[in-house]
Design a protein around this motif. Structure first.
Motif: not given
Length: 532
Positions: A349-366, A401-407, A411-415
């Motif tokens: 269980a502890r190994e699963a917690a550490a392994t699965l939580t580490g997958i794609d855990d970049e957080g929000s875009v900020g 995502p920054w090279p094609e951030y919107r449309n 990403i721009t200076a204001s974004q």
């Protein structure tokens, strides 16, 4: 419409007929006359039903009555809303079915927890291709659903995939056979969600969430609220007097969708990333007509949880230190169950917690932006960087995502400023080299946010690659060459402000020959380059 007639009592037929006609009163005429002294009369439920029936049977007569009611100052807009609502209820109510659930008959004999756990894991693996330790996590969550009401946190079990046919529906179908009071749905409204939970406390099994969850803030908010028992309530008004009432949202939830979960829901979930199986992957097709053995397992789970629930209230076991606070909360019930099962389950269980939580855990875009700007400052060893330099480096991060951030535009200076503003980070005018002031960011301005939102000493593999690439190719433009004066006016720079125009217009002229080659290679790659 059945109108009672007065019986004829005299021998004079004509006189009796006239008397009977005088006694016949049309309820609609009475309603119109009543409005002269009480304009709220048409809003009574019986009269709404009467008008709704007339509108369905005789639209012409209804229009005449509507005009007469309007002359009596009746608010016809509100009245017609009630009539339409009445007709919709009449049309839809016969077609729905009440919520019904099978009663689980508890297994008669005591159950060995470790053998039960291993059998559930083996059953899941028989039908699915999963990431390492995902079957163990699913098995623990299934057992958790039988003990749900004793916990204070309800982690969602989420199955996500980049495309269809990756096994999400199969996963939910297996879970449906093993959890208590399963309520499957491939679409659900916010109102149906909290009313279903308040009515019968089911285990919600939501498939195809990508078709209705994105952009549905109300539904997402309700799913989020059910994560914490102390906050698992929504407030709505009920009845004709709109009395505020609370509705419970506390229920186990398993959800499947194509693409990523919304950030807030992802944070409250144990996420299983599924991929389409390869020809070499041999699994047995799941068939709903062959699920008799699932019922035995469900009865055994029910017996084991009943015999071991007392162990959970005093549980104070360890949680992997690598888990952040919300992830630790999500896994704590499952780890307690694993410790109660004993044997190898506790360490798995502890190994699963550490392994699965580490997958794609970049957080929000900020948070992702903070990571990348940290890498940019680390590669330059500068204490301050102009906005244009930061943007250049972000645009070259192809895995981000920054090279094609919107449309499909970078990403721009204001974004950039908008994403950093919630962290208390703002651009400021600074002097770079001997040139004029320009907008930029200081490394010190990021220190507080980085210390709060990025774990110390953690650098993702993609960050390492970005840093190495920056250092190896020396693509960071020398600061003294960035702020070159220009005589162009702002309106000659496609809407750019004067400061940023100065930063960019003649920058290419100052590049070294090596940098020019790199810049040409960058343009040949087909990436759109934003102007400021």
């Amino acid at each position: 419409m059945n109108i009672p007639r007065k019986p004829i009592e005299t021998g004079n037929f004509i006189a009796d007929a006239i008397d009977a006609a005088e006694e016949i009163r049309d309820p609609l005429d009475e309603l119109v006359e009543k409005c002269a002294t009480d304009v709220s009369a048409p809003f009574e439920s019986d009269n709404v039903a009467l008008l709704a029936d007339l509108k369905a049977r005789n639209p012409g007569q209804f229009e005449r009555i509507r005009m007469r009611l309007r002359e009596k100052k009746v608010r016809m807009g509100e009245l017609e809303k009630l009539i339409s609502r009445h007709n919709r209820t009449e049309e839809t109510s016969p077609s729905g079915s009440p919520l019904e659930f099978d009663v689980i008959e508890m297994w008669p004999d005591p159950v060995n927890g470790e053998l039960l756990f291993n059998e559930i894991v083996a059953l899941i693996r028989r039908h699915m291709v999963l990431p390492p330790l995902a079957a163990e996590a699913i098995a623990m969550w299934i057992i958790f659903s039988h003990t749900h009401d004793i916990w204070s946190i309800s982690p969602r079990l989420a199955f996500v995939s980049p495309e269809k046919r990756c096994g999400k529906t199969t996963a939910l179908s297996i879970i449906q056979q093993l959890v208590p009071k399963p309520l499957p749905a491939s679409n659900i409204t916010a109102a149906a969600l909290f009313r279903s939970i308040s009515l019968c406390s089911p285990t919600l099994i939501i498939d195809e969430a990508d078709t209705f969850l994105r952009g549905n803030d109300e539904l997402r908010g309700i799913l989020n609220s059910g994560h914490n028992r102390s906050q698992a309530r929504v407030i709505r008004t009920t009845g004709e007097d709109h009395t505020p009432a609370t509705f419970c949202t506390w229920a186990p939830v398993s959800i499947a969708m194509i693409g990523n979960l919304p950030d807030t829901l992802n944070d409250r979930s144990i996420v299983i990333n599924l991929k389409r199986k390869m020809p070499r992957d041999k699994v047995e097709r799941f068939r709903l007509d062959r699920v008799a053995h699932f019922e035995k397992l469900r009865r055994m789970i029910c017996r084991w949880t009943a015999d071991n629930t007392h162990k959970f209230s005093s549980w104070d076991g360890s949680v992997p230190e690598a888990l952040h606070d919300r992830a630790a909360d999500n896994w704590r019930p499952l780890l307690a169950i694993a410790d109660a099962i004993g044997g190898k389950c506790s360490s798995l269980a502890r190994e699963a917690a550490a392994t699965l939580t580490g997958i794609d855990d970049e957080g929000s875009v900020g948070v992702l932006l903070l990571r990348d700007i940290r890498s940019i400052f680390g590669a330059t060893n500068e204490s301050c960087l102009p906005t244009t330099v930061i943007l250049d480096r972000l645009w070259e991060m192809e895995s981000r995502p920054w090279p094609e951030y919107r449309n499909e535009k970078p990403i721009t200076a204001s974004q950039l400023a908008k994403l950093l503003k919630p962290f208390g980070i703002k651009p400021a005018s600074k002097r770079f080299g001997n040139d004029e002031n320009a907008k930029g960011y200081s490394k010190e301005g990021f220190d507080d946010a980085i210390s709060r939102y990025l774990p110390l000493g953690t650098v993702t593999p993609s960050q390492v690659n970005e840093i190495n690439e920056l250092q190896r190719n020396q693509v960071v433009t020398p600061i003294t060459l960035v702020t070159v004066k220009t005589e162009k006016k702002p309106n000659e720079n496609n809407g750019r402000d004067g400061v940023t125009a100065k930063l960019g217009d003649k920058r290419d002229e100052a590049l070294t020959s090596m940098q020019v080659g790199q810049q040409a290679s960058y343009h040949r790659s087909g990436r759109k380059r934003m102007q400021f």
